[in-house]
Design an enzyme around this catalytic site. Structure first.
Site, PDB file in Angstrom:
ATOM      1  N   LYS A 152     -14.899  -4.073  -4.889  1.00 25.72           N
ATOM      2  CA  LYS A 152     -16.119  -4.335  -4.124  1.00 25.72           C
ATOM      3  C   LYS A 152     -16.674  -5.714  -4.455  1.00 25.72           C
ATOM      4  O   LYS A 152     -17.148  -6.442  -3.561  1.00 25.72           O
ATOM      5  CB  LYS A 152     -17.169  -3.264  -4.435  1.00 25.72           C
ATOM      6  CG  LYS A 152     -18.522  -3.531  -3.790  1.00 25.72           C
ATOM      7  CD  LYS A 152     -19.529  -2.435  -4.108  1.00 25.72           C
ATOM      8  CE  LYS A 152     -20.877  -2.747  -3.455  1.00 25.72           C
ATOM      9  NZ  LYS A 152     -21.869  -1.664  -3.666  1.00 25.72           N
ATOM     10  N   HIS A 302      23.236   7.148  17.836  1.00 22.88           N
ATOM     11  CA  HIS A 302      21.979   7.239  18.584  1.00 22.88           C
ATOM     12  C   HIS A 302      21.288   8.580  18.347  1.00 22.88           C
ATOM     13  O   HIS A 302      20.817   9.235  19.277  1.00 22.88           O
ATOM     14  CB  HIS A 302      22.217   7.009  20.074  1.00 22.88           C
ATOM     15  CG  HIS A 302      22.777   5.648  20.379  1.00 22.88           C
ATOM     16  ND1 HIS A 302      22.096   4.486  20.094  1.00 22.88           N
ATOM     17  CD2 HIS A 302      23.959   5.275  20.918  1.00 22.88           C
ATOM     18  CE1 HIS A 302      22.831   3.449  20.450  1.00 22.88           C
ATOM     19  NE2 HIS A 302      23.972   3.897  20.947  1.00 22.88           N
TER      20      HIS A 302
END
Length: 544
Positions: A152, A302
């Site tokens: 922070k 595939h």
């Protein structure tokens, strides 16, 4: 409204922040002494806790114990060490504001410009099978508080949560200080780190009722079938940026899940870097091969199988025999395919694969001779699965606006005795074995799926068609003469008798399918008229 939001002009510019004081508290001590030595050489005061302080001190570097800063001893078995204003004021003071600087001076507290913290090994503790009490003790409290406070306050503090950042931070310290750009980037990593940590803790507590510490118990599976948490967080780390995605104009990357033991964690022994499509096909191949307890090989193109086979019981080299049978199903489609084996790749299998253009071979291991043979091919990718490889119990699929989550479709408790004979004579032992193989193998085929098999190997596959009749035609066409005398499996029921009739006309000897169509009687009648054995499995295996 705070004064920060009311008047941003009160902030003083603070890009380069020299590092004079560092707070270090780490569970992962990789690179710790190198970092401590570099900071000491740069004249940085090091404040530390517990075993971290002792490690630094034993190496001969000056270190200030955090208890000297707080004036309060570490207590409650180390649960309380850094949770003190003398620490957190030094982390949170925004020195861009004159009155924060003045308050620190009035309180006699010195700021920190660098914080190095990594958290208790919660995920590792859970993975070790530790009892609940041990797991709970590895829920870090002070660590996340320091990380979040420092992140922070990144305009003033550099927060480091990973040893991989040590070198960059040391370079910055030696160059005169950390830049705002660096501190902001480190803060982003820090927040991601604590978010992942909290996700792991939340998942643990959501999955089990924590036992009383007086009666610790070991934890069961993370996911219970059919139960879903109120919140889903997908937690993964960037492992690699890929050359491109499914197509060259798509950017792509590989992320790995914490604690994952799948294809994403496989080690590459040889070959070109893996592509997006390689990973997709390798994952499909592994799923297919590992549906079987017997030595098995799946060849994928595939995301669909062009061959799956298990080894004959009398095979001298089972995995080589399984590969030869799988390849024979559709040699044309196997060109440029991905191969997965559920046993180590042998010299004999490698010699066969070496003569076939193959993109990837993935297995639990490779015999040394197999590596030597396959490595002669410059581009073929050889992957070994993690030693604790396991298929995930849950699957997550992204859709626009959200995710779909389901229990994975697995043959973990396959029981052929639950099948119902609905047409023809009971199958003999070999036919039943072939039906069981075909039924399992069909799960790896995209719907609508039809798979023909004989002697533990696929001989024709019909996949991904928008109607089941076309899939039946495709499977028969690919099998050719081998369709006669084969068995057939369908991943879902035949809605009409027409699809089944294609298989009957081709000469299949037995069929396994889920049943459940409103026209089951018509389908059964067709099989009965042809004198073909048919079983209802009572279970569907769609794969989209």
């Amino acid at each position: 409204m705070s004064v920060h939001a009311a008047d941003p002009s009160l902030y003083r510019d603070r890009d380069l922040v020299p590092v004079r004081r560092a707070l270090i508290s780490v569970s992962d001590k990789s690179g710790l002494l190198e970092l401590a030595g570099a900071l000491a050489d740069a004249g940085v005061e090091i404040v530390s806790t517990g075993s971290t302080a002792q490690t630094i001190r034993d190496a001969g570097y000056a270190v200030t114990d955090v208890s000297s800063v707080t004036g309060f001893p570490e207590s409650l078995d180390g649960r309380v060490k850094t949770l003190h204003p003398s620490v957190h004021a030094g982390l949170l003071a925004d020195l861009r504001l004159e009155w924060h600087e003045q308050q620190l001076a009035d309180l006699g507290i010195e700021p920190f410009e660098l914080v190095v913290v990594n958290l208790y090994p919660f995920v590792e503790t859970v993975a070790s099978g530790a009892d609940t009490a041990t797991v709970v003790e590895n829920v870090d409290i002070g660590g996340p508080a320091m990380v979040r406070a420092s992140a922070k306050n990144h305009p003033n503090v550099a927060i480091v949560v990973s040893p991989s950042s040590y070198a960059e931070v040391v370079e910055a310290v030696r160059a005169g200080g950390t830049t705002l750009e660096l501190r902001k980037r480190l803060a982003a990593q820090a927040f991601a780190h604590t978010a992942a940590y909290d996700t792991a803790v939340a998942g643990y507590f959501a999955s089990d009722v924590v036992a009383d510490a007086a009666a610790p118990t070991t934890r069961g599976d993370i996911e219970t079938p059919g139960s879903f948490d109120e919140h889903l967080t997908v937690d993964a780390d960037l492992a690699a940026t890929l050359r491109y995605g499914e197509n060259a104009h798509q950017a792509a990357a590989l992320y790995t899940s914490a604690g994952g033991t799948g294809i994403a964690q496989a080690a590459q022994l040889h070959g070109k870097e893996m592509s997006y499509n390689n990973y997709v096909d390798a994952d499909a191949a592994v799923r297919a091969a590992y549906d079987f307890a017997e030595p098995a090989v799946a060849i994928i193109k595939h995301a669909n199988p062009c061959g799956i086979a298990i080894a004959p019981a009398d095979a001298a080299d089972p995995i080589a025999a399984a590969h030869a049978a799988a390849h024979a199903c559709d040699p044309l489609s196997a060109f440029g395919g991905v191969i997965a084996a559920n046993r180590p790749v042998t010299k004999q299998m490698a010699e066969t694969v070496a003569d076939i253009f193959t993109e990837v071979v993935v297995a639990p291991a490779f015999d040394p001779e197999a590596i030597e043979i396959l490595s002669r091919k410059k581009n073929i990718r050889l992957l070994t699965l993690p030693t604790d490889f396991a298929l995930a119990p849950r699957e997550v699929k992204q859709i626009s606006g959200g995710f779909l989550v389901q229990d994975a479709d697995r043959f973990t408790a396959f029981d052929q005795s639950t099948w119902t004979l609905v047409a023809g004579e009971p199958a003999d032992e070999q036919t039943l074995a072939d039906l069981a193989f075909a039924w399992k193998a069909s799960r790896a085929v995209k719907s609508n799926a039809i798979l023909l098999a004989n002697q533990g190997a696929s001989v024709g596959v019909g996949m991904g068609q928008v109607n089941r009749v076309d899939s039946c035609h495709l499977a028969v066409d690919r099998a050719g003469e081998r369709a006669t005398g084969s068995v057939a499996a369908s991943d879902a029921f035949f809605p009409f008798a027409d699809g089944l009739q294609v298989l009957l006309d081709a000469g299949v000897r037995a069929v396994a399918q889920p049943g459940g169509s409103v026209r089951d009687d018509e389908v059964i009648a067709a099989a009965t008229a042809a004198g073909v054995t048919m079983y209802f499995t009572g279970e569907r295996h769609f794969f989209h």
